[in-house]
Design a protein around this motif. Structure first.
Motif, PDB file in Angstrom:
ATOM      1  N   THR A 189      70.462  44.066 -90.972  1.00  9.21           N
ATOM      2  CA  THR A 189      69.027  44.371 -91.021  1.00  9.21           C
ATOM      3  C   THR A 189      68.462  44.404 -92.438  1.00  9.21           C
ATOM      4  O   THR A 189      67.242  44.434 -92.610  1.00  9.21           O
TER       5      THR A 189
ATOM      6  N   ILE B  65      69.368  42.232 -84.722  1.00 14.54           N
ATOM      7  CA  ILE B  65      68.516  41.137 -85.190  1.00 14.54           C
ATOM      8  C   ILE B  65      68.682  39.924 -84.277  1.00 14.54           C
ATOM      9  O   ILE B  65      69.625  39.846 -83.484  1.00 14.54           O
TER      10      ILE B  65
ATOM     11  N   GLU C 281      68.584  34.826 -87.198  1.00 18.83           N
ATOM     12  CA  GLU C 281      68.486  35.589 -88.452  1.00 18.83           C
ATOM     13  C   GLU C 281      69.857  35.882 -89.065  1.00 18.83           C
ATOM     14  O   GLU C 281      69.948  36.199 -90.248  1.00 18.83           O
TER      15      GLU C 281
END
Length: 302
Positions: free
Chosen positions: A100, A131, A135
């Motif tokens: 994150t 996530i 990502e």
């Protein structure tokens, strides 16, 4: 040492990272049983805990080190020395970061220390469950320039995603060697240490920001009675009278709740009914006093 089969691999693995990135959660998932205390407050781990994962073909001894951070007192300095020292003792280093967050100053500081070692370093991107999949690659690329990592593995310490793959990959990097510990052993820490850590964990969970890191727990006596009940006496030390009042709580309610939660977990650890007696004492500014730090079990050998 124990008799080991042919081609058996064994070795030592250090788990490092900034405070509160999930090292203790991952360690517990790797070993398959709780050996390190978990909290959402940073710097939960104060000791270098040896935990053992045994398989038919290999044995991994994990060192869960204190989070590497800028120390604010002598105890903090000791914790960072322990963490950095572990990097020189092992066969593999696991560098755990959060999916994150992009690399920060703390991550850069840690990787700078690791540039001096020849040990293979794995980059573990933790909390991938928080996530989107696309990502994850972006996060990996943001870290790759910090160090030439031997392996990059996204994991979720909480759900166990990719933990089995991580274990298999670690073993490939270990040398052939002996079985250091009995196959049914999960930690080299004595029961008193684990009990004290359980009590400290409950304090961390239940108290406000004012309390957590000023607390040390000492189990003073463990005695089995004739009826099979195990009597445990422990002292929770803190630094100020105001903290003692919070720990005891109105009508002793906070201390009773710490005791209730800790007793249940200690009973699971021992497999026996437990009578747990807790006391709270003030030891002024103990985290800046070398003798107190040693008396509470934080030794140079760690």
């Amino acid at each position: 040492m124990h008799t080991t089969p042919e081609n058996f691999r064994s070795g030592f693995v250090a788990l490092v990272g900034r405070p509160n990135v999930g090292k203790s959660t991952l360690l517990n998932k790797l070993v398959g049983q709780k050996v390190a205390i978990m909290s959402d407050k940073p710097q939960t781990t104060r000791h270098k805990i040896h935990s053992v994962l045994s398989r038919n073909d290999a044995q991994i001894v994990f060192l869960d080190t204190p989070g590497i951070h800028k120390p604010r007192h002598k105890l903090g300095e000791h914790m960072v020395d322990v963490a950095l020292g572990a990097l020189k003792e092992v066969d593999v280093v696991l560098f755990l970061v959060e999916a994150t967050d992009p690399p920060g100053a703390g991550d850069q500081y840690i990787t700078e220390q690791m540039k001096e070692i020849k040990t293979p370093v794995f980059l573990l991107i933790n909390k991938i469950d928080l996530i989107k999949k696309e990502e994850v690659l972006e996060r990996i690329l943001s870290y790759k320039d910090l160090l030439p990592f031997a392996e990059v593995i996204p994991v979720s310490a909480l759900s166990g995603d990719n933990v089995e793959r991580l274990t298999d990959t670690i073993i490939k990097y270990l040398p052939e060697g002996p079985q250091y510990y009995p196959a049914d052993m999960i930690t080299d820490r004595p029961e008193r240490f684990i009990m004290a850590e359980i009590i400290r964990e409950k304090v961390l969970h239940l108290t406000s920001e004012e309390i957590p890191h000023s607390v040390a727990v000492v189990v003073e006596q463990v005695k089995e009675r004739n009826n099979g009940l195990v009597a445990v006496n422990a002292v929770i030390f803190t630094e100020r009278d105001s903290q003692k009042a919070i720990l005891i709580g109105k009508g002793g309610n906070m201390l009773k709740e710490v005791g209730r939660r800790a007793r249940e977990e200690i009973e699971n650890l021992l497999g026996s009914k437990v009578y747990l007696e807790l006391w709270v004492k003030v030891k002024k500014d103990w985290r800046n006093k070398i003798n107190d730090i040693r008396n509470f079990g934080f030794t140079e050998e760690e």
